[in-house]
Scaffold this motif. Structure first.
Motif, PDB file in Angstrom:
ATOM      1  N   ASN A  61      51.857  29.531   3.456  1.00  0.00           N
ATOM      2  CA  ASN A  61      51.198  30.132   4.200  1.00  0.00           C
ATOM      3  C   ASN A  61      51.465  29.287   5.126  1.00  0.00           C
ATOM      4  OD1 ASN A  61      49.138  31.092   2.890  1.00  0.00           O
ATOM      5  ND2 ASN A  61      48.565  29.270   2.375  1.00  0.00           N
ATOM      6  N   ARG A  62      52.142  30.715   6.318  1.00  0.00           N
ATOM      7  CA  ARG A  62      52.571  30.835   7.641  1.00  0.00           C
ATOM      8  C   ARG A  62      51.510  30.102   8.662  1.00  0.00           C
ATOM      9  NH1 ARG A  62      58.042  30.967   7.744  1.00  0.00           N
ATOM     10  NH2 ARG A  62      57.682  31.794  10.137  1.00  0.00           N
ATOM     11  N   HIS A  63      52.109  29.030  10.077  1.00  0.00           N
ATOM     12  CA  HIS A  63      50.478  28.896  10.862  1.00  0.00           C
ATOM     13  C   HIS A  63      51.031  28.874  11.557  1.00  0.00           C
ATOM     14  CE1 HIS A  63      47.140  29.025   7.729  1.00  0.00           C
ATOM     15  NE2 HIS A  63      48.405  27.894   7.346  1.00  0.00           N
ATOM     16  N   PRO A  64      51.684  30.322  12.860  1.00  0.00           N
ATOM     17  CA  PRO A  64      52.133  29.892  14.396  1.00  0.00           C
ATOM     18  C   PRO A  64      50.353  29.839  15.104  1.00  0.00           C
ATOM     19  CG  PRO A  64      51.456  32.850  13.653  1.00  0.00           C
ATOM     20  CD  PRO A  64      51.441  31.203  12.657  1.00  0.00           C
ATOM     21  N   GLY A  65      51.282  29.234  16.479  1.00  0.00           N
ATOM     22  CA  GLY A  65      49.881  28.537  16.799  1.00  0.00           C
ATOM     23  C   GLY A  65      50.706  29.104  18.085  1.00  0.00           C
ATOM     24  N   PHE A  66      49.807  28.641  19.835  1.00  0.00           N
ATOM     25  CA  PHE A  66      50.153  27.961  21.089  1.00  0.00           C
ATOM     26  C   PHE A  66      49.522  26.148  21.053  1.00  0.00           C
ATOM     27  CE2 PHE A  66      48.606  28.594  25.696  1.00  0.00           C
ATOM     28  CZ  PHE A  66      49.411  28.892  25.627  1.00  0.00           C
ATOM     29  N   ILE A  67      50.558  26.026  21.760  1.00  0.00           N
ATOM     30  CA  ILE A  67      49.973  24.612  22.367  1.00  0.00           C
ATOM     31  C   ILE A  67      48.953  24.481  23.613  1.00  0.00           C
ATOM     32  CG2 ILE A  67      50.643  22.250  22.840  1.00  0.00           C
ATOM     33  CD1 ILE A  67      51.626  22.989  20.782  1.00  0.00           C
ATOM     34  N   THR A  79      46.646  26.522  18.884  1.00  0.00           N
ATOM     35  CA  THR A  79      44.799  27.580  18.355  1.00  0.00           C
ATOM     36  C   THR A  79      46.109  28.812  18.334  1.00  0.00           C
ATOM     37  OG1 THR A  79      43.682  29.358  19.240  1.00  0.00           O
ATOM     38  CG2 THR A  79      44.964  28.708  20.925  1.00  0.00           C
ATOM     39  N   ASP A  80      45.323  29.270  17.243  1.00  0.00           N
ATOM     40  CA  ASP A  80      45.966  30.195  16.466  1.00  0.00           C
ATOM     41  C   ASP A  80      45.534  31.650  17.620  1.00  0.00           C
ATOM     42  OD1 ASP A  80      43.399  30.524  15.631  1.00  0.00           O
ATOM     43  OD2 ASP A  80      43.824  31.329  13.574  1.00  0.00           O
ATOM     44  N   ALA A  81      45.201  32.010  19.024  1.00  0.00           N
ATOM     45  CA  ALA A  81      44.514  33.011  19.304  1.00  0.00           C
ATOM     46  C   ALA A  81      45.474  33.547  19.850  1.00  0.00           C
ATOM     47  CB  ALA A  81      43.470  32.764  20.176  1.00  0.00           C
ATOM     48  N   ILE A  82      46.721  32.335  20.569  1.00  0.00           N
ATOM     49  CA  ILE A  82      47.682  33.370  21.449  1.00  0.00           C
ATOM     50  C   ILE A  82      49.237  32.547  20.440  1.00  0.00           C
ATOM     51  CG2 ILE A  82      49.307  32.868  23.140  1.00  0.00           C
ATOM     52  CD1 ILE A  82      46.551  31.989  24.774  1.00  0.00           C
ATOM     53  N   THR A  83      49.949  33.293  20.121  1.00  0.00           N
ATOM     54  CA  THR A  83      51.487  33.573  19.299  1.00  0.00           C
ATOM     55  C   THR A  83      52.363  33.970  20.606  1.00  0.00           C
ATOM     56  OG1 THR A  83      51.395  35.747  18.293  1.00  0.00           O
ATOM     57  CG2 THR A  83      50.205  33.448  17.065  1.00  0.00           C
ATOM     58  N   GLY A  84      53.317  34.074  19.344  1.00  0.00           N
ATOM     59  CA  GLY A  84      55.149  34.421  20.035  1.00  0.00           C
ATOM     60  C   GLY A  84      55.112  34.543  22.033  1.00  0.00           C
ATOM     61  N   ASP A  85      55.287  35.602  22.507  1.00  0.00           N
ATOM     62  CA  ASP A  85      55.461  35.720  24.298  1.00  0.00           C
ATOM     63  C   ASP A  85      53.918  36.101  24.386  1.00  0.00           C
ATOM     64  OD1 ASP A  85      56.448  34.814  26.598  1.00  0.00           O
ATOM     65  OD2 ASP A  85      57.339  36.862  25.981  1.00  0.00           O
ATOM     66  N   PRO A  88      47.917  38.207  21.915  1.00  0.00           N
ATOM     67  CA  PRO A  88      46.476  37.986  21.809  1.00  0.00           C
ATOM     68  C   PRO A  88      46.847  38.069  19.964  1.00  0.00           C
ATOM     69  CG  PRO A  88      46.635  39.361  23.046  1.00  0.00           C
ATOM     70  CD  PRO A  88      48.050  39.238  23.011  1.00  0.00           C
ATOM     71  N   ALA A  89      46.455  37.074  19.284  1.00  0.00           N
ATOM     72  CA  ALA A  89      46.219  37.595  17.989  1.00  0.00           C
ATOM     73  C   ALA A  89      44.760  36.590  18.042  1.00  0.00           C
ATOM     74  CB  ALA A  89      47.375  35.465  17.500  1.00  0.00           C
ATOM     75  N   GLY A  90      44.071  37.334  16.305  1.00  0.00           N
ATOM     76  CA  GLY A  90      43.177  37.183  16.212  1.00  0.00           C
ATOM     77  C   GLY A  90      42.327  35.800  15.796  1.00  0.00           C
ATOM     78  N   PRO A  91      41.770  35.358  17.169  1.00  0.00           N
ATOM     79  CA  PRO A  91      41.369  33.502  16.888  1.00  0.00           C
ATOM     80  C   PRO A  91      40.001  33.680  16.020  1.00  0.00           C
ATOM     81  CG  PRO A  91      39.958  35.024  18.737  1.00  0.00           C
ATOM     82  CD  PRO A  91      41.096  35.766  17.618  1.00  0.00           C
ATOM     83  N   PHE A  92      41.175  32.088  14.995  1.00  0.00           N
ATOM     84  CA  PHE A  92      40.097  31.612  14.492  1.00  0.00           C
ATOM     85  C   PHE A  92      39.350  30.394  14.769  1.00  0.00           C
ATOM     86  CE2 PHE A  92      39.638  28.212  10.245  1.00  0.00           C
ATOM     87  CZ  PHE A  92      38.710  28.902   9.768  1.00  0.00           C
ATOM     88  N   MET A  93      40.567  29.180  15.046  1.00  0.00           N
ATOM     89  CA  MET A  93      40.032  28.157  16.069  1.00  0.00           C
ATOM     90  C   MET A  93      40.993  27.621  17.363  1.00  0.00           C
ATOM     91  SD  MET A  93      40.603  25.440  13.446  1.00  0.00           S
ATOM     92  CE  MET A  93      42.626  23.978  13.681  1.00  0.00           C
ATOM     93  N   LEU A  94      40.223  26.665  18.121  1.00  0.00           N
ATOM     94  CA  LEU A  94      41.085  25.292  18.390  1.00  0.00           C
ATOM     95  C   LEU A  94      41.524  24.174  17.880  1.00  0.00           C
ATOM     96  CD1 LEU A  94      42.514  25.178  21.044  1.00  0.00           C
ATOM     97  CD2 LEU A  94      40.360  24.447  22.466  1.00  0.00           C
ATOM     98  N   THR A 106      42.276   1.840  16.453  1.00  0.00           N
ATOM     99  CA  THR A 106      42.416   2.829  16.539  1.00  0.00           C
ATOM    100  C   THR A 106      41.289   3.810  16.405  1.00  0.00           C
ATOM    101  OG1 THR A 106      44.401   3.405  17.233  1.00  0.00           O
ATOM    102  CG2 THR A 106      44.076   5.512  17.413  1.00  0.00           C
ATOM    103  N   ARG A 107      40.484   5.183  17.613  1.00  0.00           N
ATOM    104  CA  ARG A 107      39.967   5.889  17.429  1.00  0.00           C
ATOM    105  C   ARG A 107      39.898   7.845  16.813  1.00  0.00           C
ATOM    106  NH1 ARG A 107      35.183   6.434  14.008  1.00  0.00           N
ATOM    107  NH2 ARG A 107      35.170   4.045  14.638  1.00  0.00           N
ATOM    108  N   TYR A 108      40.583   8.217  15.545  1.00  0.00           N
ATOM    109  CA  TYR A 108      41.009   9.648  15.387  1.00  0.00           C
ATOM    110  C   TYR A 108      40.374  10.100  15.359  1.00  0.00           C
ATOM    111  CZ  TYR A 108      43.019  12.834  12.996  1.00  0.00           C
ATOM    112  OH  TYR A 108      43.558  14.448  12.225  1.00  0.00           O
ATOM    113  N   THR A 109      40.075  11.308  16.090  1.00  0.00           N
ATOM    114  CA  THR A 109      39.187  12.530  15.935  1.00  0.00           C
ATOM    115  C   THR A 109      40.016  13.586  16.081  1.00  0.00           C
ATOM    116  OG1 THR A 109      37.617  11.078  16.565  1.00  0.00           O
ATOM    117  CG2 THR A 109      37.265  13.596  17.310  1.00  0.00           C
ATOM    118  N   ALA A 110      39.660  14.410  14.803  1.00  0.00           N
ATOM    119  CA  ALA A 110      40.453  16.369  14.946  1.00  0.00           C
ATOM    120  C   ALA A 110      39.022  17.119  14.868  1.00  0.00           C
ATOM    121  CB  ALA A 110      40.696  15.906  13.783  1.00  0.00           C
ATOM    122  N   ARG A 111      39.027  17.750  16.271  1.00  0.00           N
ATOM    123  CA  ARG A 111      38.159  19.256  16.023  1.00  0.00           C
ATOM    124  C   ARG A 111      38.054  19.976  15.849  1.00  0.00           C
ATOM    125  NH1 ARG A 111      34.911  15.184  19.322  1.00  0.00           N
ATOM    126  NH2 ARG A 111      35.648  13.686  20.381  1.00  0.00           N
ATOM    127  N   ALA A 112      38.041  21.486  15.370  1.00  0.00           N
ATOM    128  CA  ALA A 112      37.953  22.486  14.889  1.00  0.00           C
ATOM    129  C   ALA A 112      36.854  23.101  15.783  1.00  0.00           C
ATOM    130  CB  ALA A 112      38.317  23.135  13.808  1.00  0.00           C
TER     131      ALA A 112
END
Length: 146
Positions: A61-67, A79-85, A88-94, A106-112
């Motif tokens: 499974n390839r997961h391209p994304g935008f920082i 996010t997967d809402a922006i790819t390449g140059d 726009p891509a079909g957004p799922f999450m940030l 350290t408090r580690y938190t991961a959010r979707a």
């Protein structure tokens, strides 16, 4: 806001957690027996990412994304809402990954964060809590180990 999250208090300093979080992603990014390969990670807002997940039965499974954000030592967001140059891509999450000093650890938190309640519900049904929880546990074990 349509957000799912996991958090852990890790018995390691923020600098170590950040180092493992960003430099050893392949070791914690997906639940074993899956594994991840970071093919690209531009460490700056506006950069690109590409993480490839490999399953135990040959799945790829390839997961391209935008920082979206890169705050060195504190958080990054993709996010997967922006790819390449800026395509726009079909957004799922940030996704947002954060570390913050708490006590002697350290408090580690991961959010979707999701665009719609339906996409959040879908992510929850896919096993968000279990999957991201396992990843958080794997990260914690790496940080608290040698």
């Amino acid at each position: 806001m349509y957000e799912l999250s996991v958090t852990r208090l890790i018995a390691a300093p923020p600098a170590k957690v950040w180092d493992v979080l960003t430099n050893r992603m392949g070791e914690w990014w997906c639940p074993r027996p899956w594994r991840a390969e970071v093919e690209r990670m531009d460490r700056a807002a506006g950069g690109q990412s590409l993480i490839v997940m490999h399953g135990p039965d040959g799945e790829v499974n390839r997961h391209p994304g935008f920082i979206a954000a890169w705050d060195e030592g504190r958080r990054f967001a993709m996010t997967d809402a922006i790819t390449g140059d800026l395509e726009p891509a079909g957004p799922f999450m940030l996704g947002i990954w954060e570390v913050e000093a708490e006590g002697s650890g350290t408090r580690y938190t991961a959010r979707a964060r999701h665009w719609t309640p339906e996409s959040m519900a879908h992510h929850k049904e896919m096993g968000f809590a279990e999957g991201w929880g396992i990843c958080a546990d794997q990260l914690q074990a790496l940080c608290e180990g040698a």
